[in-house]
Design an enzyme around this catalytic site. Sequence first.
Site, PDB file in Angstrom:
ATOM      1  N   HIS A   7      20.112  45.061   9.207  1.00 18.55           N
ATOM      2  CA  HIS A   7      20.295  44.131  10.328  1.00 18.55           C
ATOM      3  C   HIS A   7      19.010  43.379  10.610  1.00 18.55           C
ATOM      4  CE1 HIS A   7      18.959  47.871  12.388  1.00 18.55           C
ATOM      5  NE2 HIS A   7      18.303  47.046  13.199  1.00 18.55           N
ATOM      6  N   HIS A  79      12.779  42.244  14.783  1.00 19.26           N
ATOM      7  CA  HIS A  79      12.511  43.039  13.572  1.00 19.26           C
ATOM      8  C   HIS A  79      13.616  42.853  12.542  1.00 19.26           C
ATOM      9  CE1 HIS A  79      14.844  46.115  15.944  1.00 19.26           C
ATOM     10  NE2 HIS A  79      15.357  46.400  14.772  1.00 19.26           N
ATOM     11  N   GLU A 130      11.813  47.778  10.268  1.00 19.90           N
ATOM     12  CA  GLU A 130      12.463  49.062  10.515  1.00 19.90           C
ATOM     13  C   GLU A 130      13.028  49.553   9.190  1.00 19.90           C
ATOM     14  OE1 GLU A 130      15.897  48.775  13.095  1.00 19.90           O
ATOM     15  OE2 GLU A 130      15.950  50.931  13.446  1.00 19.90           O
TER      16      GLU A 130
HETATM   17 CO    CO Z   1      16.907  47.838  14.510  1.00 18.44          CO
END
Ligand code: CO
Length: 136
Positions: A7, A79, A130
């Site tokens: 994502h 992120h 991440e």
């Molecule tokens: Co995230």
Amino acid sequence: MIGRVNHVAIAVPDVEAASAIWQASLGADCSQPQDLPEHGVRLVFVTAPNAKIELMEPLGDVSPIKSFLRRNPDGGIHHICYEVDDILAARDRLVGEGARVLGNGTPRTGAHGNPVLFLHPKDFCGTLIELEEVKG
Ligand code: CO
């Protein structure tokens, strides 16, 4: 080492307003807002055929995205999350190469129930990364 983009997370001041824009202008498939108090965010999941977008509004006093929104009051990309097969192996390799892992280096349970870690943006061209362990 990294796998799919899982994502892209976008910090926004108002997740309902952002979700309305994504639905009305982009015709996106948006979830209902969900409160994740343990992560300090209220999230809308936007599903695209090849990845997810997460619209995130701060929730509570200690939200990790409050300072980002102070610097970027209109919101912005916060992120990018990549999937990895083995998060501890990925962490050890990155630390061995000099990358900094945020926090104490122990994976936490992320918004999808999988172990996650964050890498220092200064080590990756100003981008917070991440890593999420997703079993294939
Ligand atoms: Co995230």
